[in-house]
Design a protein around this motif. Structure first.
Motif, PDB file in Angstrom:
ATOM      1  N   LYS A 822       0.845  -1.359   0.020  1.00 10.65           N
ATOM      2  CA  LYS A 822       0.086  -0.013  -0.001  1.00 10.65           C
ATOM      3  C   LYS A 822       0.782   1.089  -0.146  1.00 10.65           C
ATOM      4  O   LYS A 822       0.583   2.127  -0.847  1.00 10.65           O
ATOM      5  CB  LYS A 822      -1.031  -0.069   1.134  1.00 10.65           C
ATOM      6  CG  LYS A 822      -1.945  -1.196   1.302  1.00 10.65           C
ATOM      7  CD  LYS A 822      -2.646  -1.360   0.111  1.00 10.65           C
ATOM      8  CE  LYS A 822      -3.632  -2.499  -0.107  1.00 10.65           C
ATOM      9  NZ  LYS A 822      -4.694  -2.674  -1.177  1.00 10.65           N
ATOM     10  N   GLU A 823       1.744   1.424   0.853  1.00 10.54           N
ATOM     11  CA  GLU A 823       2.689   2.512   0.850  1.00 10.54           C
ATOM     12  C   GLU A 823       3.377   3.100  -0.415  1.00 10.54           C
ATOM     13  O   GLU A 823       3.449   3.928  -1.012  1.00 10.54           O
ATOM     14  CB  GLU A 823       3.580   2.359   2.317  1.00 10.54           C
ATOM     15  CG  GLU A 823       4.692   3.695   2.304  1.00 10.54           C
ATOM     16  CD  GLU A 823       5.208   3.590   3.665  1.00 10.54           C
ATOM     17  OE1 GLU A 823       6.444   4.273   3.695  1.00 10.54           O
ATOM     18  OE2 GLU A 823       5.010   2.656   4.324  1.00 10.54           O
ATOM     19  N   PHE A 824       3.916   1.898  -0.995  1.00 12.25           N
ATOM     20  CA  PHE A 824       4.827   1.882  -2.492  1.00 12.25           C
ATOM     21  C   PHE A 824       3.670   2.235  -3.318  1.00 12.25           C
ATOM     22  O   PHE A 824       4.046   3.229  -4.145  1.00 12.25           O
ATOM     23  CB  PHE A 824       5.390   0.611  -2.606  1.00 12.25           C
ATOM     24  CG  PHE A 824       5.786   0.474  -3.970  1.00 12.25           C
ATOM     25  CD1 PHE A 824       6.844   1.224  -4.241  1.00 12.25           C
ATOM     26  CD2 PHE A 824       5.360  -0.284  -4.680  1.00 12.25           C
ATOM     27  CE1 PHE A 824       7.466   1.150  -5.548  1.00 12.25           C
ATOM     28  CE2 PHE A 824       5.893  -0.386  -6.064  1.00 12.25           C
ATOM     29  CZ  PHE A 824       6.872   0.342  -6.449  1.00 12.25           C
ATOM     30  N   ASN A 825       2.527   1.628  -3.430  1.00  9.56           N
ATOM     31  CA  ASN A 825       1.708   2.255  -4.463  1.00  9.56           C
ATOM     32  C   ASN A 825       1.065   3.632  -4.245  1.00  9.56           C
ATOM     33  O   ASN A 825       0.911   4.229  -5.198  1.00  9.56           O
ATOM     34  CB  ASN A 825       0.511   1.132  -4.282  1.00  9.56           C
ATOM     35  CG  ASN A 825       0.879  -0.532  -4.806  1.00  9.56           C
ATOM     36  OD1 ASN A 825       1.957  -0.537  -5.527  1.00  9.56           O
ATOM     37  ND2 ASN A 825       0.143  -1.229  -4.370  1.00  9.56           N
ATOM     38  N   ARG A 826       0.920   3.786  -3.031  1.00  8.89           N
ATOM     39  CA  ARG A 826       0.413   5.271  -2.889  1.00  8.89           C
ATOM     40  C   ARG A 826       1.425   6.263  -3.148  1.00  8.89           C
ATOM     41  O   ARG A 826       1.198   7.274  -3.735  1.00  8.89           O
ATOM     42  CB  ARG A 826       0.205   5.509  -1.315  1.00  8.89           C
ATOM     43  CG  ARG A 826      -0.367   6.843  -0.964  1.00  8.89           C
ATOM     44  CD  ARG A 826      -0.921   6.811   0.490  1.00  8.89           C
ATOM     45  NE  ARG A 826       0.112   6.551   1.313  1.00  8.89           N
ATOM     46  CZ  ARG A 826       0.039   5.307   2.075  1.00  8.89           C
ATOM     47  NH1 ARG A 826      -0.955   4.566   1.872  1.00  8.89           N
ATOM     48  NH2 ARG A 826       1.003   5.211   3.184  1.00  8.89           N
ATOM     49  N   SER A 827       2.811   5.853  -2.993  1.00 10.59           N
ATOM     50  CA  SER A 827       3.959   6.909  -3.421  1.00 10.59           C
ATOM     51  C   SER A 827       4.105   7.033  -4.779  1.00 10.59           C
ATOM     52  O   SER A 827       4.088   8.021  -5.298  1.00 10.59           O
ATOM     53  CB  SER A 827       5.096   6.239  -2.793  1.00 10.59           C
ATOM     54  OG  SER A 827       6.401   6.894  -3.284  1.00 10.59           O
ATOM     55  N   LEU A 828       3.745   5.880  -5.652  1.00 10.05           N
ATOM     56  CA  LEU A 828       3.726   5.889  -6.818  1.00 10.05           C
ATOM     57  C   LEU A 828       2.539   6.736  -7.359  1.00 10.05           C
ATOM     58  O   LEU A 828       2.750   7.764  -8.439  1.00 10.05           O
ATOM     59  CB  LEU A 828       3.609   4.557  -7.651  1.00 10.05           C
ATOM     60  CG  LEU A 828       5.135   3.764  -7.993  1.00 10.05           C
ATOM     61  CD1 LEU A 828       6.078   3.873  -7.054  1.00 10.05           C
ATOM     62  CD2 LEU A 828       5.038   2.556  -8.581  1.00 10.05           C
TER      63      LEU A 828
END
Length: 837
Positions: A822-828
């Motif tokens: 989730k955190e990675f996807n939100r950052s992208l």
């Protein structure tokens, strides 16, 4: 019904305009138009009303029997038959050339990004009406076009009461104006865009410029007047999209069988969509099976331009194997293969083929008797039948080289009846391949539908070559020069040049039937993709052709190209001598060192300067005056002499291929790029490829992202290059230069590449003007030091200098883990949104 057409088009003496009425089967009836002044052309026809409720047509310019020009036919003129069968339709049309924003008419935008419901307009209340028609490609998903003006029916400039229009064709809108409600003969109007959601930030957008003025003509009984207006003008920024590039074989899910498959492609689409991206780009997915070894892993060496690779079949979507013991064995094997860090090409394909044979024996007869299969078979039979027979013969004789087979050394059309009759022995021998290709096609079509539903563009890849021992060369050898080899000249990737081993194309033969082979290839691609990458587009201008006896690319020459005579060489102050040819030497590298020229492959009285000959022993033996002359000759030959010739060659081929489908066209235009390449790509609206570390500007070490053209694809790395992390650590002096002078950071460049800096590099690329910014999955993952692969050297997909590279890279994460990050996807998604993509 009666059809009266007129159009303004200025012609010269001896030219005439014709209208072409399309038939349901794609053919058309052509009618010559009349003119009094060579400026306004018209025609009056009587035609039957169509069951479709509309008539499509286009215009062409002719001189006697020769067609000089035709309109851009991505979409044709459409006339809705809204009156009764006695109506007369009077159409005032405009000629349409390819617009600068042709991409907005591609299926990538009309079916994916800006997908809207189309509908025919309601029948007219009377048989006397005015129809207004306009093209407005700027509208986006959830929007509709309206007309606002200074009369009641147009809402008296109140947008709430504006007249709604109907999109009856991609980006073409129509509306019926009831003239009984118009008191003015001269009305003013503007077009407006309204969003379906009134709370949307841009719920109403007015057309720019002065009000349009429309003089209402007098209408006689049973006349419907159709007026086509110049395209709408809205002040909207260009759409920019982000995407991910990853080979299908590299995908990994919890349930895949040691290699990515078309089911995994749907999962990967979900991840692309959830991160705000709109494009998923893959490598070629065609069958490459030659000898069932790991060397078949090369995805750019297809044996059929139509057949899909069996390893991409998602076994989860097939009927379950009934034998419980077999199911248990295959599940155990699946888990073992899926846990491997890389693809074990041979074991995966052996296992999948065994599995597919079992399912075929169990379900094949039922599947092949269905209506759906028979319809699909009828559509694909032309290529499918030879491919299936080729596959059987390849395995029977244990070699793909059809010249070594005991019989059937070339496809025989007389074999087709037996191979298509389910009651024959020949059919039963090949039916397995029909079954497998059907399953693959259905799965890839499902992935395509899923991508469209997610507003994601599925982008495919069309290799420049085919395998010389493949089905295409076996079936239609006339299209190939089987004594030549395609490759690339010495370059950044390889000092010896590249020899791909593919036969070169016999374009003279292909042009005889208007490149039908290529048109079929592109049309087949459009069944599964909405955009595509033309691999090595320079090959449509000229290909690097290497003699069949050579191993490397050193002794190749561009074909076709304008060879030089001895007298032309002398004109540069250089005395030509046969010793400059290096002939008689068996070793290729030695011959290259001793040759300044090569004989033309077709005309032995013409010569070509050998590429990369500067600094060779033969070059060093020249006097300074001779060197100066040779250098002038070399530069003229490679950068000026062939420019217009190569432009003409490309324009014989590419226009009909680009216009064969509505896919968005992108091209890999890297390498030794002649000046004419941008001319053609701009004329045909093809997207270029821009890589900052491989700039096209001379004397520039790193490209300037802000200078990227809008009509381009921007990326950081590709399947042929090191990933961003690998490049960062390869040459520290170069990295420091980039860090200081391109990124304008102070201090020493950090190594290895930290996540924050990877994110900085990516954001700068996302913010550039390019329409598409498509990054490899490895480069996206570089931004997160917890998720990315520990060893960056394991991220590379291909090494172009190695013709026997094993293509086996797989994601180290599975897609389910990627979706859960989730955190990675939100950052992208934040980066993508902030960049305006």
């Amino acid at each position: 019904m009666t059809l009266s057409l007129d159009i303004h088009y200025v012609t010269h003496i001896g030219e005439d305009l014709r209208v072409n009425i399309l038939k349901p089967d794609g053919s058309y009836e052509q009618h010559r138009m009349q003119t009094d002044d060579g400026h306004v052309w018209s025609i009056r026809l009587t035609t039957e009303e169509t069951t479709a409720g509309y008539i499509d047509y286009f215009y062409t310019l002719h001189r006697m029997t020769t067609e000089l020009r035709r309109e851009w036919c991505m979409i044709t003129h459409r006339l809705e038959t809204i009156g009764d069968r006695d109506s007369t339709y009077i159409c005032h049309d405009l000629w349409h050339d390819m617009p600068d924003d042709a991409h907005l008419y591609s299926s990538a935008f009309t079916e994916c990004v800006n997908n809207r419901e189309h509908s025919m307009s309601p029948k007219a209340d009377s048989n006397s009406a005015i129809r207004l028609k306009i093209r407005a490609p700027q509208l986006r998903k959830g929007e509709r076009l309206f007309i606002s003006g200074n009369c009641n029916i147009l809402g008296n400039w109140n947008p709430d009461n504006a007249l709604p229009m109907y999109e009856h064709e991609n980006n073409e809108w129509v509306a019926t104006v009831d003239t009984t409600d118009i008191q003015l003969q001269d009305i003013e109007l503007k077009f407006i865009i309204k969003h379906n959601n009134p709370d949307h930030i841009n719920s109403i957008i007015w057309e720019t410029g002065d009000n349009r003025r429309l003089n209402i003509p007098t209408i006689n009984g049973n006349e419907i007047i159709v007026i086509e207006l110049p395209r709408a003008s809205f002040d909207r920024h260009d759409q920019k999209l982000a995407g991910t590039a990853v080979p299908v074989f590299s995908l990994r899910s919890e349930g895949s069988f040691g290699v990515g498959d078309f089911g995994d492609l749907q999962l990967m689409t979900d991840w692309v969509a959830c991160t705000g991206q709109r494009v998923l780009q893959v490598l070629p997915v065609n069958d490459t099976t030659l000898d069932h070894s790991w060397q078949d892993s090369y995805p750019y060496s297809c044996i059929s331009i139509f057949a899909l690779h069996p390893m991409y079949c998602d076994l989860r979507r097939l009927p379950q194997i009934k034998d419980k013991g077999l199911r248990t064995r295959f599940e155990s094997l699946r888990k073992e293969l899926n846990a491997l860090p890389k693809v074990d090409y041979v074991r995966v394909n052996d296992a999948k083929n065994e599995y597919l044979h079992i399912v075929f024996e169990q379900e094949g007869k039922t599947v092949l008797s269905t209506k759906e299969f028979k319809e699909w078979f009828a559509e694909e039979e032309e290529w499918l039948v030879p491919y299936a027979q080729y596959s059987v013969l390849r395995d029977k004789f244990r070699t793909p080289n059809y010249n070594d087979w005991a019989d059937h050394n070339v496809w025989n059309e007389d074999d087709r009846p037996a191979l298509t009759n389910p009651r024959t022995k020949a059919y039963k021998e090949v039916a397995y391949h029909y079954f497998v290709q059907y399953m693959l096609a259905m799965q890839l079509k499902a992935a395509h539908r899923h991508a469209r539903a997610k507003s994601v563009i599925l982008k495919g890849d069309i290799p420049i070559g085919v395998n010389r021992c493949g089905c295409d060369a076996w079936m239609e050898p006339r299209y190939f020069n089987l004594d030549g080899q395609a490759g690339a000249p010495p370059d950044f990737f390889s000092s010896d040049g590249q020899n791909w081993g593919f036969p070169t194309y016999n374009w003279d033969e292909m042009l005889k039937d208007d490149c039908r082979w290529w048109v079929r290839r592109f049309s087949n691609m459009a069944k599964y993709f909405d955009a595509y990458r033309i691999d090595h587009v320079l090959g449509f201008f000229r290909i690097w052709e290497i003699p069949g006896s050579c191993k490397y690319g050193l002794l190749g020459q561009f074909s076709p190209s304008l060879g030089m005579t001895v007298d032309e060489i002398a004109g540069y102050g250089l005395r030509f001598s046969p010793s400059m040819l290096g002939e008689g030497m068996e070793d290729e590298r030695e011959k290259a060192r001793e040759s300044l020229f090569l004989r033309d492959h077709k005309r032995h009285d013409l010569y070509h300067p050998r590429i990369s000959s500067h600094g060779s022993p033969c070059h060093e033996r020249l006097s300074q005056q001779e060197k100066d002359g040779y250098n002038r000759l070399y530069d003229d030959y490679f950068y000026r002499r062939n420019n217009h010739f190569w432009y003409t060659e490309a324009m014989k081929k590419l226009p009909q291929l680009v216009n064969a489908t509505r896919m968005l066209v992108c091209a890999e235009d890297l390498g030794m790029v002649p000046d004419c390449v941008p001319w053609v790509m701009d004329e045909l609206k093809i997207l270029s490829l821009e890589i900052q570390t491989m700039p096209k500007e001379p004397f520039v070490r790193f490209g300037i992202l802000e200078h990227n053209p809008y009509r381009s694809v921007c990326t950081i790395s590709s399947h042929d290059t090191e990933t961003m992390r690998m490049w960062w650590d390869e040459d520290r002096e170069r990295t420091n230069d980039y860090y200081h002078n391109t990124m304008h950071h102070g201090g020493d460049a950090p190594h290895p590449l930290p996540g924050w800096l990877a994110k900085d590099i990516i954001y700068r690329h996302l913010a550039c003007p390019s329409m598409l910014c498509i990054l490899t999955l490895q480069d996206w993952l570089a931004t997160d030091e917890r998720l990315r692969l520990a060893d960056a050297s394991e991220e590379r997909i291909n090494i172009p200098a190695n013709p026997h590279h094993y293509w086996r890279y797989r994601m180290h994460l599975n897609i389910e883990q990627l979706l859960a990050a989730k955190e990675f996807n939100r950052s992208l998604k934040e980066m993508v949104d902030a960049s305006g993509r």
